[in-house]
Scaffold this motif. Structure first.
Motif, short mmCIF file in Angstrom:
data_model
loop_
_atom_site.label_atom_id
_atom_site.label_comp_id
_atom_site.label_asym_id
_atom_site.label_seq_id
_atom_site.Cartn_x
_atom_site.Cartn_y
_atom_site.Cartn_z
N MET A 84 0.83 -1.21 0.00
CA MET A 84 0.00 0.00 0.00
C MET A 84 0.86 1.25 0.00
O MET A 84 1.99 1.24 0.48
N THR A 85 0.27 2.33 -0.52
CA THR A 85 0.92 3.62 -0.45
C THR A 85 0.82 4.15 0.98
O THR A 85 0.04 3.64 1.78
N THR A 86 1.57 5.19 1.26
CA THR A 86 1.56 5.77 2.61
C THR A 86 0.17 6.26 2.99
O THR A 86 -0.30 6.03 4.12
N SER A 87 -0.51 6.91 2.08
CA SER A 87 -1.85 7.42 2.40
C SER A 87 -2.85 6.28 2.60
O SER A 87 -3.76 6.38 3.43
N GLN A 88 -2.69 5.18 1.86
CA GLN A 88 -3.57 4.02 2.05
C GLN A 88 -3.32 3.36 3.40
O GLN A 88 -4.27 2.95 4.07
N VAL A 89 -2.07 3.27 3.80
CA VAL A 89 -1.75 2.70 5.12
C VAL A 89 -2.36 3.57 6.21
O VAL A 89 -2.96 3.07 7.17
N ARG A 90 -2.24 4.87 6.05
CA ARG A 90 -2.81 5.80 7.03
C ARG A 90 -4.32 5.61 7.14
O ARG A 90 -4.87 5.50 8.23
N ARG A 91 -4.99 5.54 5.99
CA ARG A 91 -6.45 5.35 6.00
C ARG A 91 -6.84 4.02 6.62
O ARG A 91 -7.83 3.92 7.34
N LEU A 92 -6.06 2.98 6.32
CA LEU A 92 -6.36 1.66 6.87
C LEU A 92 -6.27 1.68 8.39
O LEU A 92 -7.18 1.19 9.08
N PHE A 93 -5.23 2.28 8.94
CA PHE A 93 -5.09 2.31 10.39
C PHE A 93 -6.15 3.20 11.04
O PHE A 93 -6.65 2.88 12.12
N LEU A 94 -6.50 4.30 10.40
CA LEU A 94 -7.59 5.13 10.92
C LEU A 94 -8.90 4.34 10.95
O LEU A 94 -9.66 4.43 11.91
N LEU A 95 -9.13 3.57 9.90
CA LEU A 95 -10.32 2.71 9.85
C LEU A 95 -10.30 1.68 10.96
O LEU A 95 -11.28 1.50 11.69
#
Length: 116
Positions: free
Chosen positions: A93-104
């Motif tokens: 995943m890209t950095t922004s996708q990883v961030r969104r995943l952890f926020l989720l």
């Protein structure tokens, strides 16, 4: 909604995002909601490293569900095993996708005072 989310046309993709949001909101049965969540997880896991726009669109659906008042995070809580499965694709995943995943995952995980 599946085909729309995979579309390279931005307008079609956004329509798919909106359609998934509406489906999750309108479906009150956990089996129907499970189908929606499973489909979104499939979009994320199959698109990682291949189709960034598809992954981002599916992540936006989850973000919209979470942002849907107090019920949003609670509505996803029972699907945590499905959501946690996305961690296997973290390295692609890209950095922004990883961030969104952890926020989720943090939002859907609740806290020790919440009841399941």
């Amino acid at each position: 909604a599946d085909g729309l989310l995979r579309s390279s046309d931005n307008a079609a993709c956004e329509l798919g995002v909106t359609l998934y949001e509406i489906l999750f909101e309108d479906f009150k049965d956990s089996m129907q909601r499970s189908d929606v969540v499973s489909s979104l997880v499939t979009h994320i896991c199959s698109g990682v490293g291949v189709k960034e726009a598809e992954v981002d669109a599916a992540m936006r659906v989850f973000s919209c569900i979470i942002d849907n008042g107090n019920d949003g995070p609670r509505a996803l809580r029972s699907f945590n095993p499905l959501l946690l499965g996305m961690l296997e694709f973290l390295h692609q995943m890209t950095t922004s996708q990883v961030r969104r995943l952890f926020l989720l995952l943090f939002a859907a995980g609740g806290d020790k005072n919440d009841e399941m």
